[in-house]
Design a protein around this motif. Structure first.
Motif, mmCIF file in Angstrom:
data_model
loop_
_atom_site.group_PDB
_atom_site.id
_atom_site.type_symbol
_atom_site.label_atom_id
_atom_site.label_comp_id
_atom_site.label_asym_id
_atom_site.label_seq_id
_atom_site.Cartn_x
_atom_site.Cartn_y
_atom_site.Cartn_z
ATOM 1 N N LEU A 54 0.815 -1.218 0.000
ATOM 2 C CA LEU A 54 0.000 0.000 0.000
ATOM 3 C C LEU A 54 0.846 1.264 0.000
ATOM 4 O O LEU A 54 0.322 2.370 -0.165
ATOM 5 N N LEU A 55 2.160 1.134 0.190
ATOM 6 C CA LEU A 55 3.063 2.288 0.185
ATOM 7 C C LEU A 55 3.661 2.551 -1.191
ATOM 8 O O LEU A 55 4.490 3.448 -1.348
ATOM 9 N N VAL A 56 3.239 1.779 -2.187
ATOM 10 C CA VAL A 56 3.688 1.998 -3.563
ATOM 11 C C VAL A 56 2.720 2.974 -4.223
ATOM 12 O O VAL A 56 1.561 2.643 -4.467
ATOM 13 N N ASN A 57 3.207 4.180 -4.478
ATOM 14 C CA ASN A 57 2.361 5.215 -5.080
ATOM 15 C C ASN A 57 2.385 5.038 -6.598
ATOM 16 O O ASN A 57 3.067 5.755 -7.330
ATOM 17 N N ARG A 58 1.613 4.066 -7.068
ATOM 18 C CA ARG A 58 1.690 3.662 -8.467
ATOM 19 C C ARG A 58 1.276 4.771 -9.424
ATOM 20 O O ARG A 58 1.846 4.901 -10.512
ATOM 21 N N ARG A 59 0.284 5.554 -9.055
ATOM 22 C CA ARG A 59 -0.172 6.620 -9.956
ATOM 23 C C ARG A 59 0.894 7.685 -10.129
ATOM 24 O O ARG A 59 1.149 8.157 -11.241
ATOM 25 N N ASP A 60 1.539 8.080 -9.033
ATOM 26 C CA ASP A 60 2.613 9.067 -9.143
ATOM 27 C C ASP A 60 3.793 8.493 -9.922
ATOM 28 O O ASP A 60 4.416 9.183 -10.737
ATOM 29 N N ILE A 61 4.116 7.232 -9.675
ATOM 30 C CA ILE A 61 5.228 6.596 -10.383
ATOM 31 C C ILE A 61 4.934 6.523 -11.875
ATOM 32 O O ILE A 61 5.808 6.796 -12.716
ATOM 33 N N GLU A 62 3.710 6.172 -12.214
ATOM 34 C CA GLU A 62 3.306 6.119 -13.626
ATOM 35 C C GLU A 62 3.558 7.460 -14.310
ATOM 36 O O GLU A 62 4.107 7.524 -15.421
ATOM 37 N N LYS A 63 3.158 8.540 -13.645
ATOM 38 C CA LYS A 63 3.228 9.861 -14.268
ATOM 39 C C LYS A 63 4.609 10.490 -14.160
ATOM 40 O O LYS A 63 5.135 11.039 -15.127
ATOM 41 N N THR A 66 -1.978 -13.700 0.793
ATOM 42 C CA THR A 66 -0.610 -14.007 1.195
ATOM 43 C C THR A 66 0.380 -12.880 0.906
ATOM 44 O O THR A 66 1.365 -12.723 1.604
ATOM 45 N N TRP A 67 0.162 -12.121 -0.149
ATOM 46 C CA TRP A 67 1.014 -10.995 -0.533
ATOM 47 C C TRP A 67 2.478 -11.398 -0.678
ATOM 48 O O TRP A 67 3.367 -10.828 -0.038
ATOM 49 N N PRO A 68 2.785 -12.365 -1.545
ATOM 50 C CA PRO A 68 4.197 -12.736 -1.742
ATOM 51 C C PRO A 68 4.984 -11.677 -2.504
ATOM 52 O O PRO A 68 6.195 -11.565 -2.354
ATOM 53 N N ILE A 69 4.292 -10.934 -3.349
ATOM 54 C CA ILE A 69 4.914 -9.880 -4.144
ATOM 55 C C ILE A 69 3.980 -8.677 -4.141
ATOM 56 O O ILE A 69 2.828 -8.759 -3.691
ATOM 57 N N ALA A 70 4.480 -7.564 -4.655
ATOM 58 C CA ALA A 70 3.645 -6.380 -4.867
ATOM 59 C C ALA A 70 4.085 -5.716 -6.158
ATOM 60 O O ALA A 70 5.226 -5.238 -6.260
ATOM 61 N N GLY A 71 3.218 -5.723 -7.153
ATOM 62 C CA GLY A 71 3.547 -5.075 -8.410
ATOM 63 C C GLY A 71 3.657 -3.570 -8.248
ATOM 64 O O GLY A 71 3.038 -2.968 -7.362
ATOM 65 N N ILE A 72 4.455 -2.971 -9.121
ATOM 66 C CA ILE A 72 4.597 -1.508 -9.147
ATOM 67 C C ILE A 72 3.901 -0.990 -10.403
ATOM 68 O O ILE A 72 2.814 -0.442 -10.327
ATOM 69 N N VAL A 73 4.536 -1.196 -11.550
ATOM 70 C CA VAL A 73 3.917 -0.811 -12.820
ATOM 71 C C VAL A 73 4.279 -1.840 -13.882
ATOM 72 O O VAL A 73 5.294 -2.535 -13.787
ATOM 73 N N ASP A 94 6.447 8.933 -17.172
ATOM 74 C CA ASP A 94 5.828 9.881 -18.096
ATOM 75 C C ASP A 94 4.578 9.333 -18.786
ATOM 76 O O ASP A 94 4.314 9.602 -19.955
ATOM 77 N N GLY A 95 3.814 8.516 -18.051
ATOM 78 C CA GLY A 95 2.586 7.972 -18.612
ATOM 79 C C GLY A 95 2.786 6.765 -19.500
ATOM 80 O O GLY A 95 1.807 6.234 -20.046
ATOM 81 N N LEU A 96 4.026 6.299 -19.657
ATOM 82 C CA LEU A 96 4.310 5.156 -20.524
ATOM 83 C C LEU A 96 4.451 3.867 -19.712
ATOM 84 O O LEU A 96 5.201 2.956 -20.056
ATOM 85 N N ALA A 97 3.738 3.809 -18.615
ATOM 86 C CA ALA A 97 3.595 2.612 -17.793
ATOM 87 C C ALA A 97 2.212 2.708 -17.168
ATOM 88 O O ALA A 97 1.556 3.757 -17.240
ATOM 89 N N ARG A 98 1.763 1.616 -16.555
ATOM 90 C CA ARG A 98 0.462 1.647 -15.912
ATOM 91 C C ARG A 98 0.541 0.882 -14.599
ATOM 92 O O ARG A 98 1.310 -0.087 -14.474
ATOM 93 N N PRO A 99 -0.228 1.289 -13.593
ATOM 94 C CA PRO A 99 -0.201 0.582 -12.314
ATOM 95 C C PRO A 99 -0.590 -0.882 -12.476
ATOM 96 O O PRO A 99 -1.495 -1.223 -13.242
ATOM 97 N N ALA A 100 0.090 -1.759 -11.754
ATOM 98 C CA ALA A 100 -0.210 -3.192 -11.791
ATOM 99 C C ALA A 100 0.128 -3.789 -10.428
ATOM 100 O O ALA A 100 1.105 -3.394 -9.786
ATOM 101 N N LEU A 101 -0.685 -4.733 -9.976
ATOM 102 C CA LEU A 101 -0.466 -5.369 -8.679
ATOM 103 C C LEU A 101 0.042 -6.797 -8.846
ATOM 104 O O LEU A 101 1.072 -7.174 -8.302
ATOM 105 N N TRP A 102 -0.703 -7.629 -9.580
ATOM 106 C CA TRP A 102 -0.318 -9.019 -9.817
ATOM 107 C C TRP A 102 0.043 -9.190 -11.298
ATOM 108 O O TRP A 102 -0.310 -8.342 -12.130
ATOM 109 N N PRO A 103 0.678 -10.298 -11.666
ATOM 110 C CA PRO A 103 0.986 -10.550 -13.083
ATOM 111 C C PRO A 103 -0.229 -11.070 -13.843
ATOM 112 O O PRO A 103 -0.112 -11.958 -14.695
ATOM 113 N N ILE A 104 -1.384 -10.529 -13.534
ATOM 114 C CA ILE A 104 -2.652 -11.011 -14.077
ATOM 115 C C ILE A 104 -3.395 -9.842 -14.721
ATOM 116 O O ILE A 104 -3.817 -8.911 -14.029
ATOM 117 N N TRP A 105 -3.519 -9.878 -16.028
ATOM 118 C CA TRP A 105 -4.343 -8.908 -16.754
ATOM 119 C C TRP A 105 -4.610 -9.489 -18.145
ATOM 120 O O TRP A 105 -3.920 -10.433 -18.556
#
Length: 550
Positions: free
Chosen positions: A323-332, A511-518, A336-347
């Motif tokens: 929950l401390l990963v600020n994915r929206r700020d990191i994306e922007k 379980t939260w084994p990992i936490a995606g960033i972008v 520069d908007g050329l990534a998107r927030p992601a949590l798991w390797p599932i999409w």
């Protein structure tokens, strides 16, 4: 053959200052050093004369060796797989809005899994021929699969996909069987990725002296200068390719590539650099002729937690850190908007291709509450959380970021910086240790970390059990995760794996084994004359394309 260049670790591309307009690529190109190829007027004339039957694609990296099995690069596989070389099975992307692909015949006319799940029977297309006129036979398939299964060959990027194969046995000239050690749907998935090589060409050496002979709808016509030229195989056994010629042109200068696209020399720009997005993508000269292209190559930046270490042994702590990963700020701000927030390797179209669950918002308050519940509180009011006399100090390892300094200010913050700062503000101290990729690998092998900042690359609908579940002893697992992974491995149909992914996502959320960033989300361009564009697995099925009259 194009000269190979060493590709370093993936870094964030250089960015312009946020208060400046993106530079005009025309002006940039005018200032760029000239080259004989660019100065040759006749070259442009030749390109325009061939435009009605030629698709031209920019390469932003040197493809290196084009052999599809021996250490291929990303561009090497994009150029050759499905065009020059063919797999047994075609993986057809889902319809718009869907997540589950499906298998269709390619070199294999049909296949069936026996009731035991321990044998796959394959019947080949009897009319399929290699470019030299020799027929594609079961011996070629056996040779290719056995070459991959032989660890002495060093085909490490595909070898794990066939580890459940016990033997490849010939039945007739056009029939064979795969005997399996255990039922495994991943074997069929592998057959949609593996290019079949002619044994009579590659038996002595998989490099074959540079020969590139496959069975696909195009042949290699030339690899001259900075261009790989494919020409239509007019004796192709299957449906005739609609496009006669494809040229992949190595042009690493993004400004020059845009100028050449404006004048009609490129049909596909795979990824714009941050300095050109979004302003140049919508510029009149581009917007009139091109539409956006979203390839979504499979790369996930994520945090892995070493669950055996005391600081991150509790799932509530791992969730708090997520929950401390600020994915929206990191994306922007970082990408520069050329990534998107992601949590798991599932999409849809992801490592696990299934609907994506909502990515949690940046929430330091909720993270603080979880840490309190887990017993990590700042009992002595020194600003650092502690438990039973031990402070919550964590070691984070990752590849060293090589960033250029902005002469007018401090270096750009990275995704790592945002995470570490957020943790510090709620009383979690993270010591960051960085080095090269080999150094990071050593730390992972030794378990000398609490958090590892990693990148995950691969293919759509892949076996993820080596990163998730009990096969990876350092990260947290659970019986529920293992059951979901086992069920996915036993599923022969991609649609069934898509359905099972819901259970995997729920198990990960416990379980939260990992936490995606972008996840990477580059923006490219494709000319409006290019028809039937469908993106899957981070690329386009070129065999389905056609060119409209202009």
């Amino acid at each position: 053959m194009l000269a190979a260049i060493a590709l370093g670790a993936c870094e964030s591309p250089a960015r312009v200052k946020p208060w400046r307009h993106a530079p005009d690529p025309t002006a940039e190109a005018a200032r760029a050093p000239g080259s004989p190829a660019l100065a040759d007027v006749s070259t442009g004339a030749v390109i325009r004369a061939a435009r009605d039957h030629t698709l031209r694609i920019q390469l932003d990296a040197d493809p290196g060796r084009l052999n599809p099995l021996v250490a291929p690069t990303l561009w090497g596989r994009r150029i050759t797989l499905g065009t020059v070389f063919e797999p047994l099975i075609r993986y057809v992307p889902p319809e718009a809005g869907g997540a589950a692909g499906r298998y269709a015949p390619r070199l294999a006319r049909s296949w069936r899994v026996l009731a035991s799940g321990l044998e796959v029977r394959i019947e080949l297309e009897p009319g399929a021929k290699f470019h030299d006129g020799r027929p594609v036979t079961s011996s070629d398939v056996q040779f290719t699969l056995d070459a991959i299964r032989d660890p002495r060959r060093g085909i490490s990027h595909i070898y794990p996909m066939l580890e459940d194969v016990e033997a490849v046995e010939l039945i007739t000239t056009y029939e064979l069987r795969l005997r399996l050690k255990r039922p495994s749907g991943w074997v069929l998935r592998a057959l949609a990725e593996i290019p079949i090589l002619p044994m009579h060409v590659y038996d002595g050496s998989l490099l074959a002296g540079g020969a590139l002979i496959g069975s696909g709808p195009w042949k290699i016509a030339a690899t001259k200068g900075a261009t790989v030229h494919l020409t239509r195989n007019d004796k192709y056994w299957g449906r005739r390719a609609a496009i006669a010629d494809i040229e992949f042109v190595y042009q690493p200068d993004a400004a020059i590539a845009l100028v050449e696209a404006k004048r009609g020399d490129f049909d596909i720009i795979p990824a714009l650099i941050p300095a050109h997005y979004p302003e140049q993508a919508s510029a009149p000269g581009i917007a009139a002729a091109f539409v956006p292209l979203d390839l979504r190559p499979l790369r996930l930046r994520y945090l892995a937690f070493h669950a055996a270490r005391p600081g991150v042994a509790d799932a509530r702590v791992r969730q708090a850190l997520a929950l401390l990963v600020n994915r929206r700020d990191i994306e922007k701000r970082v990408f520069d908007g050329l990534a998107r927030p992601a949590l798991w390797p599932i999409w849809p179209g992801g490592f696990v291709s299934a609907p994506e669950i909502a990515v949690p918002a940046f929430d330091p308050a909720a993270a603080s509450k979880l840490l309190d519940i887990a017993g990590w509180k700042d009992s002595d009011k020194d600003g650092i959380r502690d438990q039973a006399g031990t402070q919550l100090r964590l070691v984070m390892v990752g590849v060293e970021h090589k960033q250029a300094m902005d002469s007018s200010g401090p270096p750009q913050k990275t995704e790592r910086d945002y995470f570490v700062d957020a943790a510090r503000r709620i009383g979690v101290v993270i010591e960051v240790k960085t080095g090269g990729e080999s150094w990071v690998d050593k730390q992972l092998d030794q378990g000398a970390y609490d958090i590892a900042e990693l990148e995950w690359t691969g293919m759509v609908d892949m076996d993820v059990s080596r990163r998730l579940g009990s096969k990876n002893p350092q990260i947290a697992s659970s019986p529920r995760i293992d059951r979901a992974l086992d069920a996915m491995a036993a599923a022969w149909d991609p649609a069934e794996r898509t359905r099972l992914a819901t259970e995997l996502a729920a198990a990960l959320g416990e379980t939260w084994p990992i936490a995606g960033i972008v996840a990477d989300a580059p923006k490219g361009l494709v000319h409006k004359r290019v028809q039937n564009v469908r993106v899957w697995d981070g690329w386009i099925d070129l065999s389905q394309l056609a060119l409209a009259d202009e």
